[in-house]
Design a protein around this motif. Sequence first.
Motif, PDB file in Angstrom:
ATOM      1  N   MET C   1      31.707  40.946  37.764  1.00  0.00           N
ATOM      2  CA  MET C   1      32.675  40.984  38.855  1.00  0.00           C
ATOM      3  C   MET C   1      34.045  41.416  38.397  1.00  0.00           C
ATOM      4  O   MET C   1      34.920  41.714  39.167  1.00  0.00           O
ATOM      5  CB  MET C   1      32.761  39.628  39.533  1.00  0.00           C
ATOM      6  N   THR C   2      34.210  41.444  37.095  1.00  0.00           N
ATOM      7  CA  THR C   2      35.507  41.897  36.612  1.00  0.00           C
ATOM      8  C   THR C   2      35.559  43.407  36.526  1.00  0.00           C
ATOM      9  O   THR C   2      36.611  43.991  36.532  1.00  0.00           O
ATOM     10  CB  THR C   2      35.778  41.340  35.211  1.00  0.00           C
ATOM     11  N   VAL C   3      34.363  43.997  36.489  1.00  0.00           N
ATOM     12  CA  VAL C   3      34.311  45.388  36.103  1.00  0.00           C
ATOM     13  C   VAL C   3      34.815  46.354  37.148  1.00  0.00           C
ATOM     14  O   VAL C   3      35.733  47.121  36.916  1.00  0.00           O
ATOM     15  CB  VAL C   3      32.866  45.770  35.759  1.00  0.00           C
ATOM     16  N   ASN C   4      34.194  46.263  38.313  1.00  0.00           N
ATOM     17  CA  ASN C   4      34.528  47.326  39.250  1.00  0.00           C
ATOM     18  C   ASN C   4      35.651  46.934  40.191  1.00  0.00           C
ATOM     19  O   ASN C   4      35.915  47.584  41.160  1.00  0.00           O
ATOM     20  CB  ASN C   4      33.297  47.759  40.037  1.00  0.00           C
ATOM     21  N   ASP C 146      38.931  32.307  39.250  1.00  0.00           N
ATOM     22  CA  ASP C 146      37.565  32.508  38.749  1.00  0.00           C
ATOM     23  C   ASP C 146      36.846  31.179  38.623  1.00  0.00           C
ATOM     24  O   ASP C 146      35.672  31.044  38.987  1.00  0.00           O
ATOM     25  CB  ASP C 146      37.603  33.149  37.352  1.00  0.00           C
ATOM     26  N   ARG C 186      42.053  37.048  45.431  1.00  0.00           N
ATOM     27  CA  ARG C 186      41.713  38.214  44.615  1.00  0.00           C
ATOM     28  C   ARG C 186      41.919  39.509  45.382  1.00  0.00           C
ATOM     29  O   ARG C 186      42.450  40.485  44.850  1.00  0.00           O
ATOM     30  CB  ARG C 186      40.267  38.111  44.129  1.00  0.00           C
TER      31      ARG C 186
END
Lengths: 318, 325, 314
Positions: C1-4, C146, C186
């Motif tokens: 979930m951090t990536v895109n 998170d 977020r």
Amino acid sequence: MALLTVENLSVGYHTRKGFLKSVQGVSFALAEGESLGLVGESGCGKTTIGMSLMGLLPENAAVTDGRILFEDTDLLKLSKKEIRQVRWKKIAMIFQAAMNALNPVHRVSEQIAEAILAHDTEISEETAMKQVESLFEVVGISPERMRDYPHQYSGGMKQRAIIAMALSCNPSLIIADEPTTALDVIVQDQILNAIKDFQKRLNVSLIFISHDIAVVADVCDSIGIMFAGQLVEYGNVKDVFDVPMHPYTRSLLASYLTLDKDIVQLDSKPGETPDLVNPTPGCRFSERCTVSKAACSLNTPEWVEISPTHKALCNQFK
Amino acid sequence: MEVRKFILKRFIEIFIIFFVILTVLFLLFRLAPGDPVTRMVDPTLTPEDSQYLIAQLGLDQPIGLQYLYYIKNFFTGNFGNSFHYGVTVSSIIWSRLPNTIILFTTSILLSAFVGIFLGKIASWQKGTKTDTWMTLGALVCHTLFLPWLAMLMIWIFGFKIGWFPLNGMISPKIWMDPSSGFWLKSLDVLHHMILPLATLFLIHFGSYLLLMRSSMLDTLKEDYILTARAKGLEEKTIRNKHAAPNAALPVVTSVGISLAFSLSGGALTETVFSWPGIGRELVFAVSNSDYPLAQGSFLLIAIVVLMANLVVDVLYAYLDPRIKY
Amino acid sequence: MTVNQSTQTSKISVRPAKRFPTIERLKEGWSVYKENLIGKIGLTLLVIFALMAVCSFFPPLIDPMYHPMTGVDPLITHSTGPSWRHWLGTDFIGRDILCQLLAGTRIAFMVGISAAFMSIFLGTVIGMIAGYAGKIADTLLMRLADMIMVMPTLLVVLILSSLFGQLNIWTIVLLIALFRWPGVSRVIRAQTLSLKERPFIEAAKVTGASHFRIIFRHIMPNVLPLSLLYMTFRVTSAIIIEAALAFLGFGDPSTVSWGMMLQWVWKTGHMFQAPYWLLPPGICISLLTLSFYMMGRAMEEVLDPRLRKEVAQE
Ligand SMILES: Nc1ncnc2c1ncn2[C@@H]1O[C@H](COP(=O)(O)OP(=O)(O)OP(=O)(O)O)[C@@H](O)[C@H]1O
Ligand SMILES: [Mg+2]
């Protein structure tokens, strides 16, 4: 004999504001091995023409009139399956947003080989890969980078890979839609040279779309100047550059030829693109034209032939 | 980024998160009104037994030391004794954990696969009747109230039609019978599992369907899809090879985010179906003020969520070459 | 979930607020919303439920036996099916189910809207601060987000209620709000990050506006529509969490909520005998959450189809 003849092509988009007539009555022809440049400001319909040739117009678009004769068949009349066989095999396209034209989850080589395999069922995968390798050499990327993923490439490399992809099926026509816009000047130059090089060497026809008239002068044999969905001047590059007839062409050339900023806006006032939903019946350029007369905005402009290889859409010369 | 580095990073992050949860839980148990000793030690025990337990849990020590005892006890798997069952919490948890994991994993996998598959189809037929009905169906299923759906399932398929057992995980008759073999026993568990599984599936597949559908619709606007079309590929190839893998990436991410939600749902399902899992144990412990059991099962659920998150991250890293290379 | 996260957010388009941002946007938005089938169904359902909530005030006025909590029909001592006197029947001690259902509507609205409002408020403020301040504040706040995000809210509230005893309805609302802000923050943070680069924020900085002013005068009007969108999804999750708590027996005993009604059916063993009692509360919870969810999805399309991804997880 012409490879491609576009006759009176008109395309529009259904939008919230109404039917947007973004291409109207455009005609031109292209011989084998010839290159044509389409120039015009943003939104004048260049990409729309390219997409019509590929049969890739979005769902809300409609071709309202005209014919696109390619090797004597009307592309607009082909079935979905038939047009699919024309794509890439006969006509390939380098898209405007080439930076995102490669799929991030597949290897670059696979994406190119895929095009080859899609159109030639006989060929084996290894042969296809061999071809990809030689294509990489043609466009000047080291074949070692073949198995990389797109995100590992620089912008210029991506653009080269896309050119390699466009060449992969030996098409007879390539449409290059602003292939260098997103690149820095030096890379732009390299890419342009690569394009010029393969065009001459492989003798493929080229439609080169750009908003930069200088680039077109460098790459193409003939040129079409577009304004607000219409072709306003069309002819041999040399003829058009020597004797620009349409006021819009003159303004484009002025900004290209002169370094002195004072006379840049010679024949044109700055302005917005005219309303394409309800276009005026008269000349679409009349509002921005410095030499227009009152009649210009009322009377439909007509083509004037200056020489057999040069014509302009303007009523001034009647 | 390299996969290994990425996973290591996520692992460390997850470990820190877990440590914070552990600490917060410790503080909550000391801060809550009432005596922490009576909370962790069964008041009905004999004085010697309770002395022993207090010493073991470090409850007679100052708070700082208590914390160290707590951490040590956690890592040695000592959560104290359950008030209700009278045995160690860890023994209860270990016997319940597999049951939860079976139900949880199958339901997530099943709903994710079916949801992603149907979402792909719906997006491809955007605007048609099929799409409208699928979207509506997914929306309705997704917002059904889980315990109620569970009760409906039991009422209709268990009670009215009688296809499935009303609750539990095994039929004692089969399991007591020494002659029934492994397959019969497994079949029996499966028979019990179908209704809870169907309930969880119905609730979850809808959200994956909707996610995949909108993700696909976004992906279809990407330039590389246009390229694929221009290459003269068949629509099926474009959908399955070019659009779906990209569209599935955000869905995988969201599977990770929704795991916590799924576990809450799991606890409700276990409770209604009397499925002997950790979630049900937690609800039971809380209802009966069995604090050690509540604490232990909560921590274990936290571990399950975090581990599942890690699994999803690993999966993501393998699917997305931008991380892999 | 951090990536895109970053690739996703860069696509979100934001227009700077115009002079009458709300009125203009509402008008424009409504014209798009109107054409959305799902949005229309959602709104219709919502109106029906709102009417039910209003109606809940009347039955106790007619006869005290129609009081949802304390009103007992003197002639009835067990659960009965629908009759002229009790349109949906009665529960196990002779209370009218319809009246309970109407009262439950009121509670559901109250819980849903107040919890959603609080969590959106928290999420928006935290998201804007994290995005605007950047650096350590950003890192800390997002790590916290998170952490809270991976916790199953229902189970956390369960643990808390075991430690702190019976929770009243407002505590439940507060807890839901406290555990439901991270998702919103977020998205708002991402939005703020992209806004921060905009010329009009730069311009405001140059003219010497304070950070406080920039956040609340210039950034907030631009993220509010997004917050509003999230609010509909938060209403859904708040209603579900409250109902689930009540169903498990941890609701506020002084209120009648739909979850509570389901608990009574279940715990008194009427699940198989009394469909007239089992069906209505479940249908109501499902339909009310559906209605908010549908409105949220329709609003999403109004705002920006690109925003869809993170939303459907609650
Ligand atoms: N999918 C679409 N829907 C509606 N209108 C569109 C669509 N695509 C293009 N248009 C409109 O059609 C006109 C011509 O667009 P086109 O993309 O062909 O311009 P262009 O000459 O390629 O411009 P640029 O140099 O910016 O690429 C524009 O006014 C544009 O707004
Ligand atoms: Mg273009």
